[in-house]
Design an enzyme around this catalytic site. Structure first.
Site, short mmCIF file in Angstrom:
data_model
loop_
_atom_site.label_atom_id
_atom_site.label_comp_id
_atom_site.label_asym_id
_atom_site.label_seq_id
_atom_site.Cartn_x
_atom_site.Cartn_y
_atom_site.Cartn_z
N ARG A 1 0.99 -2.14 -0.03
CA ARG A 1 0.11 -0.36 -0.12
C ARG A 1 0.96 1.47 -0.39
NH1 ARG A 1 -1.46 3.05 4.47
NH2 ARG A 1 -1.32 1.32 6.07
N HIS B 1 -4.04 4.62 4.15
CA HIS B 1 -5.21 3.43 4.69
C HIS B 1 -6.29 3.92 4.03
CE1 HIS B 1 -7.56 0.43 6.28
NE2 HIS B 1 -7.67 1.03 7.26
N TYR C 1 3.99 5.62 11.27
CA TYR C 1 3.68 4.61 11.32
C TYR C 1 5.00 4.30 10.62
CZ TYR C 1 0.36 3.81 8.43
OH TYR C 1 -0.90 4.01 7.46
#
Length: 371
Positions: free
Chosen positions: A262, A266, A275
């Site tokens: 990805r 998200h 993160y």
């Protein structure tokens, strides 16, 4: 190395037909499943991925501009979705999560239908039976049960169509997914579990929840599995075709783990920089699925100026149609929220509708009228 800076997954254990540099690889035993993919078909797959990425970028821009409330990007996962989506027959049925807009494109879902829910204009996007694809499931992993139930019914009906469930690596930790595999194996249901392992379950890396390859889980249920390079559109097409053939022939379910990445957030409400190590993203950009197929086309003399311009024009045209479909979408009526909640009339819902109608009317009756 920390869990948050793992870098690309080693590729030697993945089914791969197209290397990151665009060269064809062989020896995996899956070449026979793409023997019919000629130059025109390769160009078609390339155009599909370019168009889908352009649609995804346009939808992301629409959200940033306040035209959509939310959007779940698929950036980087085009090969997994287009390769598998183009393998399906019209009478196969798809049960997806909220990120499979590339598969929806393959199934013929209209641009406005892709956006209705994210604009807040409707509780659902499209007619599932018009395109043989259920509307996106937001409850993580629930669609695996839906697909298995549909596949069991298909088998009982004596048809040879197949159900395909798409989900991410995070969904494999949900009970629904595991229960679905129990039923699928027990009844040898013609279903494909297509896991797009994009390395992140929102902000948690895959290795935190999976100490072994995700594909290793399925054999424990009695379901054969395969790990495929999810950034290789040819390999994704091949393994999906094989799984479909197996299911149609009475061989039961298959679990496919498409190892991809990805590249974006998200959803547009997420900030992956909080993160994710930026070096990890740079590493995976070297495995970009569109660039990979583009290099093969260039080597084969199939990506000249005329083809490039045609693909660019198709992508721009699709993006323009998507934007127009979004901004011209009619606003829902105030009482439409009560429509289609139940399949048949429901007394309690009818009472709530009347109460809300009186509430709205009270503003019109107040001094000064509605604000």
């Amino acid at each position: 190395m920390s869990l948050h800076a793992m870098g690309p997954v080693p590729q030697e254990d993945l089914i791969q037909l197209l290397a990151p540099d665009g060269s064809r690889t062989a020896g995996s035993g899956f070449d026979e499943w793409i023997e019919d993919v000629d130059g025109a078909a390769l160009q078609g797959l390339y155009e599909d991925m370019v168009v889908v990425r352009r649609l995804d970028q346009e939808a992301t821009a629409l959200q940033r501009q306040g035209e959509l409330a939310l959007w779940p990007p698929l950036l980087g996962q085009e090969a997994a979705q287009i390769g598998s989506g183009r393998a399906l027959r019209k009478d196969d049925f798809v049960f997806s999560s909220y990120r499979e807009n590339g598969v929806a494109y393959c199934r013929g879902v209209g641009y406005a239908d892709m956006l209705r829910v994210w604009r807040g204009n409707a509780p659902s996007g499209w007619d599932p039976y018009a395109v043989n694809m259920a509307t996106p499931q937001v409850i993580i992993g629930a669609q695996t049960l839906h697909a298995t139930g549909y596949a069991m019914a298909t088998k009982f009906d004596g048809a040879d169509s197949v159900a395909v469930s798409y989900f991410g690596d995070g969904a494999t930790s949900q009970g629904d997914s595991n229960e679905a595999m129990v039923f699928a194996a027990s009844f040898q249901a013609p279903v494909i579990f297509f896991c797009q392992n994009n390395q992140w379950a929102i902000s948690e890396p895959v290795r935190l929840q999976a100490q072994r390859d995700i594909a290793d889980r399925a054999p424990g249920f009695g379901i054969p599995s395969v790990r495929v390079d999810g950034n290789d559109v040819l390999a994704c097409l091949a393994v999906t075709r094989q799984a479909l053939d197996r299911a149609r022939g009475g061989g039961g379910p298959t679990f496919i783990e498409a190892v991809t990445y990805r590249m974006g957030p998200h959803t547009t409400a997420d900030d992956p920089s909080r993160y994710r190590d930026p070096n990890e993203l740079e590493d995976w950009k070297g495995r970009d699925p569109i660039d990979r197929l583009g290099r093969l086309l260039e080597a084969e003399g199939l990506l000249g100026a005329e083809v490039s311009e045609r693909v660019r024009a198709a992508a721009d045209r699709a993006a323009g149609e998507l934007r127009e479909a979004c901004v011209s979408m009619p606003e829902p009526g105030e009482l439409e929220v009560f429509d289609n909640v139940y399949a048949t009339p429901h007394a309690v819902l009818a009472g709530q509708r009347r109460d809300y109608q009186r509430y709205l009317a009270s503003f019109e009756a107040a001094p000064g009228g509605a604000s």
